[in-house]
Design a protein around this motif. Structure first.
Motif, PDB file in Angstrom:
ATOM      1  N   LYS A  50     100.407 -38.814 -95.652  1.00  0.00           N
ATOM      2  CA  LYS A  50      99.168 -39.560 -95.419  1.00  0.00           C
ATOM      3  C   LYS A  50      99.339 -40.658 -94.382  1.00  0.00           C
ATOM      4  N   SER A  51     100.583 -41.061 -94.138  1.00  0.00           N
ATOM      5  CA  SER A  51     100.819 -42.128 -93.169  1.00  0.00           C
ATOM      6  C   SER A  51     102.183 -41.952 -92.529  1.00  0.00           C
ATOM      7  N   ALA A  52     102.368 -42.569 -91.378  1.00  0.00           N
ATOM      8  CA  ALA A  52     103.672 -42.541 -90.710  1.00  0.00           C
ATOM      9  C   ALA A  52     104.720 -43.252 -91.553  1.00  0.00           C
ATOM     10  N   ALA A  53     104.303 -44.268 -92.306  1.00  0.00           N
ATOM     11  CA  ALA A  53     105.248 -44.985 -93.169  1.00  0.00           C
ATOM     12  C   ALA A  53     105.802 -44.080 -94.256  1.00  0.00           C
ATOM     13  N   ASP A  54     104.956 -43.248 -94.836  1.00  0.00           N
ATOM     14  CA  ASP A  54     105.430 -42.310 -95.859  1.00  0.00           C
ATOM     15  C   ASP A  54     106.366 -41.275 -95.252  1.00  0.00           C
ATOM     16  N   LYS A  55     106.075 -40.852 -94.031  1.00  0.00           N
ATOM     17  CA  LYS A  55     106.968 -39.912 -93.351  1.00  0.00           C
ATOM     18  C   LYS A  55     108.350 -40.535 -93.171  1.00  0.00           C
ATOM     19  N   GLU A  56     108.413 -41.794 -92.825  1.00  0.00           N
ATOM     20  CA  GLU A  56     109.694 -42.472 -92.645  1.00  0.00           C
ATOM     21  C   GLU A  56     110.429 -42.645 -93.976  1.00  0.00           C
ATOM     22  N   ARG A  57     109.699 -42.735 -95.068  1.00  0.00           N
ATOM     23  CA  ARG A  57     110.306 -42.902 -96.390  1.00  0.00           C
ATOM     24  C   ARG A  57     110.978 -41.621 -96.882  1.00  0.00           C
ATOM     25  N   PHE A  58     110.623 -40.483 -96.302  1.00  0.00           N
ATOM     26  CA  PHE A  58     111.112 -39.202 -96.805  1.00  0.00           C
ATOM     27  C   PHE A  58     112.636 -39.116 -96.751  1.00  0.00           C
ATOM     28  N   GLN A  59     113.241 -39.492 -95.622  1.00  0.00           N
ATOM     29  CA  GLN A  59     114.689 -39.338 -95.497  1.00  0.00           C
ATOM     30  C   GLN A  59     115.469 -40.165 -96.520  1.00  0.00           C
ATOM     31  N   PRO A  60     115.196 -41.444 -96.706  1.00  0.00           N
ATOM     32  CA  PRO A  60     115.953 -42.178 -97.719  1.00  0.00           C
ATOM     33  C   PRO A  60     115.855 -41.569 -99.113  1.00  0.00           C
ATOM     34  N   ILE A  61     114.708 -40.996 -99.442  1.00  0.00           N
ATOM     35  CA  ILE A  61     114.535 -40.363-100.748  1.00  0.00           C
ATOM     36  C   ILE A  61     115.414 -39.119-100.851  1.00  0.00           C
ATOM     37  N   VAL A  62     115.413 -38.296 -99.791  1.00  0.00           N
ATOM     38  CA  VAL A  62     116.240 -37.087 -99.795  1.00  0.00           C
ATOM     39  C   VAL A  62     117.722 -37.444 -99.882  1.00  0.00           C
ATOM     40  N   LEU A  63     118.159 -38.388 -99.087  1.00  0.00           N
ATOM     41  CA  LEU A  63     119.581 -38.748 -99.076  1.00  0.00           C
ATOM     42  C   LEU A  63     120.036 -39.318-100.417  1.00  0.00           C
ATOM     43  N   LYS A  64     119.137 -39.946-101.133  1.00  0.00           N
ATOM     44  CA  LYS A  64     119.498 -40.532-102.423  1.00  0.00           C
ATOM     45  C   LYS A  64     119.466 -39.518-103.559  1.00  0.00           C
ATOM     46  N   TYR A  65     118.506 -38.601-103.531  1.00  0.00           N
ATOM     47  CA  TYR A  65     118.274 -37.731-104.676  1.00  0.00           C
ATOM     48  C   TYR A  65     118.474 -36.240-104.413  1.00  0.00           C
ATOM     49  N   LYS A 119     120.849 -34.793-101.778  1.00  0.00           N
ATOM     50  CA  LYS A 119     121.963 -34.464-100.893  1.00  0.00           C
ATOM     51  C   LYS A 119     123.285 -34.636-101.632  1.00  0.00           C
ATOM     52  N   LYS A 120     124.098 -33.565-101.649  1.00  0.00           N
ATOM     53  CA  LYS A 120     125.424 -33.647-102.260  1.00  0.00           C
ATOM     54  C   LYS A 120     126.372 -34.436-101.360  1.00  0.00           C
ATOM     55  N   ASN A 121     127.191 -35.268-101.989  1.00  0.00           N
ATOM     56  CA  ASN A 121     128.233 -35.988-101.271  1.00  0.00           C
ATOM     57  C   ASN A 121     129.614 -35.750-101.878  1.00  0.00           C
ATOM     58  N   SER A 122     129.637 -35.067-103.030  1.00  0.00           N
ATOM     59  CA  SER A 122     130.899 -34.706-103.661  1.00  0.00           C
ATOM     60  C   SER A 122     130.639 -33.546-104.612  1.00  0.00           C
ATOM     61  N   ASP A 123     131.707 -32.842-104.996  1.00  0.00           N
ATOM     62  CA  ASP A 123     131.545 -31.674-105.860  1.00  0.00           C
ATOM     63  C   ASP A 123     131.063 -32.042-107.257  1.00  0.00           C
ATOM     64  N   ASP A 124     131.419 -33.227-107.736  1.00  0.00           N
ATOM     65  CA  ASP A 124     131.080 -33.604-109.107  1.00  0.00           C
ATOM     66  C   ASP A 124     129.946 -34.618-109.163  1.00  0.00           C
ATOM     67  N   VAL A 125     129.116 -34.664-108.121  1.00  0.00           N
ATOM     68  CA  VAL A 125     128.044 -35.642-108.074  1.00  0.00           C
ATOM     69  C   VAL A 125     127.005 -35.336-109.157  1.00  0.00           C
ATOM     70  N   SER A 126     126.408 -36.385-109.700  1.00  0.00           N
ATOM     71  CA  SER A 126     125.327 -36.231-110.668  1.00  0.00           C
ATOM     72  C   SER A 126     124.136 -37.047-110.200  1.00  0.00           C
ATOM     73  N   LEU A 150     121.265 -35.812-109.028  1.00  0.00           N
ATOM     74  CA  LEU A 150     120.532 -35.165-107.935  1.00  0.00           C
ATOM     75  C   LEU A 150     119.581 -34.117-108.485  1.00  0.00           C
ATOM     76  N   ILE A 151     118.562 -33.791-107.727  1.00  0.00           N
ATOM     77  CA  ILE A 151     117.686 -32.710-108.146  1.00  0.00           C
ATOM     78  C   ILE A 151     118.414 -31.377-107.990  1.00  0.00           C
ATOM     79  N   ALA A 152     117.919 -30.359-108.669  1.00  0.00           N
ATOM     80  CA  ALA A 152     118.584 -29.060-108.721  1.00  0.00           C
ATOM     81  C   ALA A 152     118.749 -28.460-107.330  1.00  0.00           C
ATOM     82  N   GLY A 153     119.894 -27.815-107.106  1.00  0.00           N
ATOM     83  CA  GLY A 153     120.115 -27.066-105.878  1.00  0.00           C
ATOM     84  C   GLY A 153     120.302 -27.910-104.641  1.00  0.00           C
ATOM     85  N   SER A 154     120.707 -29.165-104.797  1.00  0.00           N
ATOM     86  CA  SER A 154     120.898 -30.022-103.620  1.00  0.00           C
ATOM     87  C   SER A 154     122.050 -29.516-102.763  1.00  0.00           C
TER      88      SER A 154
END
Length: 462
Positions: A355-370, A372-379, A381-385
Motif C-alpha cells: 500500500k505504500s513505499a514504506a511498507d515495501k521497505e519494511r519487507f526485507q527486515p521482516i524476511v531477514l528476521k523471520y 532466512k536461515k543463518n545456521s542449521d539449528d536455527v529456530s 523461523l517460518i516453515a521452509g526458510s
C-alpha cells in the motif's frame, strides 16, 4: 540461480530464477439523489491508486480541469489497438493533423470510440462526454444499445437524469449502461449532469474502470487482509504444474548443459500481475506452507498488500553422484549424455504490491528476521526458510544489489529467464545466440536481496 538442499538424495532447488481489488466497502452514506456512496477515504484511496497506475504505466497525468483532448489522448495511450490497416486519414471539422490530439482522436474514431467529426479538443471535458467515450472504450456499447427505453428511464431515474436530458436515445443508453455496469463509482453520481465539467478524480476513476473492463489493470488473487487469501493461494498452488515449453527449453537446456548458466526459470506472462513497480516486490519459493506463513507474517506485522500467484518452473543440473532421481508431480528429469540430469522443479513467485513505499521497505527486515536461515539449528523461523531467500524489485531499494535478468521470449505466452551478475550477462546472451541465432533475448537490471546476490557471486552463500 538456485539454492542447494543438502539432503541425502541431494536435490536442488531454487533455480533462478484481478483487476483492482477495491478496499472493503465502508458503511454507506447518501450521495447524489439519495444513492448509496462510499466513504471519502475509500474513494480517495481508489482514485489515488488509479492515478498512480496511469502515471507509472502510461505516463498519463491529467490536469485538475482536463480537456476533451486530454481525455482522448489518455484513452488512446492506455489502450492497445491493432494497426489501422491503411485506413485513410480522418477529416475532423475542427482538428488538424498537426494538433497534439489528432493521432489519438483519429485512432479512437477508427475504433468507433469517437463517433463525431467534431472533437472540440480544447474544450473542457464534461462528465457525460467522458462517459460516452468510456462506455465504448470499455467494449460495453452492445450492452448499452440492448436497453429498451423503459429500462433506460428506470436506470437514469436513480441518478436524477431523464431520457429527455439527452439529444438521442443512444446517448441515454450509454449513460445508463455505464452506471449499471459499474464504470461510474456511486460517489461520482453527482457529477453526472448535462454540461458539468468532469473533475480530475472523476476522469481518472473512469479511465481505471475502463482498464479493468478490458482486463488491462492489475491481476491478483486477493489481498493479504482477505480472509479467503489462504484458500485462494492453496487453490492456485494446487492447480499449478511444471511448465513445458519445448521451444524455449531447446535453448536454455543447451545453456545448462554447457555450463553457460547454472539455472533458469520458465514462467507464463498470462499471470503477470501488472502491479505498480514502485510498490512491488516479487518473492520466489517452492513450499506452499512457506507462502501461507509468509502472508500470515505480513499480516502480523500490519502490512497490507495485493497478492498474485505466478506459477514457475525452475531448472538446474542434477549431478549423477547425487543418485538416481525419482520423478514426481514436483520434479521431472531429463537425462544427459554425461549421466547428469536436467531437473525441472515446480515452484512459484508471489508478487506483493504494498500500500505504500514504506511498507515495501519494511519487507526485507521482516524476511531477514523471520524467513532466512543463518545456521542449521536455527529456530524461530517460518516453515521452509532458505539460506538464500530470493526476492527482488524492479525499482531501486537501499541495501539491495543490482543483477541482470537474461530473458528469452517465445512465440506464445511462456518465457525463460536466467538471473546473473551484470558482468556475466553479455557472455550469456552471446551463448544463447550461438545456440539459436533467431532467439528473442532482452536484458534488464533489477534489485535483489544481498544473500542471493552473494550466492551468485560465490562470495558468501549465506
Amino acid at each position: 540461480m538456485f539454492k542447494m538442499i543438502s539432503a541425502p538424495k541431494g536435490l536442488l532447488a531454487a533455480a533462478l530464477s484481478v483487476s483492482l481489488l477495491l478496499a472493503a466497502p465502508a458503511p454507506a452514506v447518501l450521495g447524489a439523489a439519495g444513492q448509496p456512496s462510499v466513504s471519502s477515504a475509500v474513494l480517495d484511496q481508489t482514485t489515488n491508486e488509479y492515478a498512480l497506475f496511469l502515471q507509472e504505466k502510461f505516463g498519463v497525468q491529467l490536469k485538475d480541469s482536463p480537456t476533451r483532448g486530454d481525455f482522448i489522448q489518455a484513452v488512446a495511450r492506455m489502450l492497445v489497438f491493432p494497426p489501422d490497416g491503411g485506413k485513410a486519414e480522418v477529416a475532423f471539422s475542427d482538428l488538424k493533423p498537426s494538433s497534439p490530439s489528432y493521432t489519438a482522436a483519429a485512432t479512437l474514431f477508427q475504433q468507433g470510440i469517437l463517433t463525431s467529426s467534431s472533437v472540440a479538443a480544447d474544450q473542457p471535458l464534461t462528465s457525460l462526454q467522458a462517459v460516452f467515450i468510456a462506455v465504448k472504450a470499455a467494449d460495453l456499447k452492445e450492452l448499452a444499445y440492448s436497453y429498451p427505453k423503459e429500462k433506460v428511464a428506470q436506470s437514469l431515474s436513480a441518478i436524477a437524469l431523464r431520457i429527455e436530458d439527452f439529444t438521442s436515445l443512444t446517448a441515454a443508453q450509454e449513460i445508463a449502461a455505464a452506471k449499471d455496469a459499474g464504470l461510474i463509482d456511486p460517489a461520482f453520481y453527482a457529477e453526472l449532469k448535462p454540461n458539468k465539467p468532469a473533475s480530475k478524480a472523476f476522469a481518472e476513476q473512469l479511465l481505471g474502470r475502463v482498464l479493468e473492463a478490458k482486463g488491462q489493470y492489475k491481476h491478483f488473487i486477493a489481498a493479504t487482509s482477505d480472509p479467503a487469501i489462504y484458500a485462494k493461494l492453496t487453490d492456485a498452488y494446487r492447480t499449478s504444474d511444471i511448465i513445458a515449453a519445448p521451444e524455449l527449453e531447446a535453448v536454455v537446456n543447451g545453456a545448462l548443459e554447457q555450463g553457460l548458466v547454472t539455472g533458469y526459470n520458465l514462467k507464463d506472462s498470462r499471470y503477470d500481475p501488472n502491479f505498480v513497480d514502485s510498490l512491488t516486490i516479487t518473492y520466489g519459493h517452492s513450499d506452499l506452507k512457506h507462502a501461507i506463513q509468509l502472508i500470515g507474517l505480513l499480516r502480523s506485522e500490519g502490512i497490507e498488500a495485493n497478492v498474485q500467484f505466478e506459477p514457475k518452473t525452475s531448472a538446474f543440473v542434477h549431478l549423477r553422484e547425487w543418485g538416481e532421481p525419482t520423478p514426481s508431480s514436483d520434479y521431472q528429469y531429463k537425462k544427459l549424455a554425461n549421466g547428469n540430469y536436467i531437473a525441472s522443479a515446480r515452484e512459484y513467485d508471489i508478487a506483493f504490491e504494498f500500500k505504500s513505499a514504506a511498507d515495501k521497505e519494511r519487507f526485507q527486515p521482516i524476511v531477514l528476521k523471520y524467513a532466512k536461515k543463518n545456521s542449521d539449528d536455527v529456530s524461530g523461523l517460518i516453515a521452509g526458510s532458505w539460506w538464500q531467500p530470493l526476492y527482488y524489485s524492479l525499482t531501486e531499494l537501499k541495501e539491495y544489489d543490482v543483477i541482470t535478468n537474461n530473458k528469452i521470449t517465445g512465440s506464445g505466452s511462456y518465457y525463460a529467464q536466467s538471473f546473473s551478475l551484470n558482468k556475466d550477462s553479455e557472455a550469456i546472451v552471446a551463448g544463447f545466440k550461438k545456440l539459436d541465432p533467431e532467439v528473442k533475448i532482452s536484458t534488464y537490471t533489477f534489485w535483489v536481496d544481498r544473500p542471493f546476490h552473494n550466492y551468485l557471486a560465490g562470495d558468501d552463500f549465506k
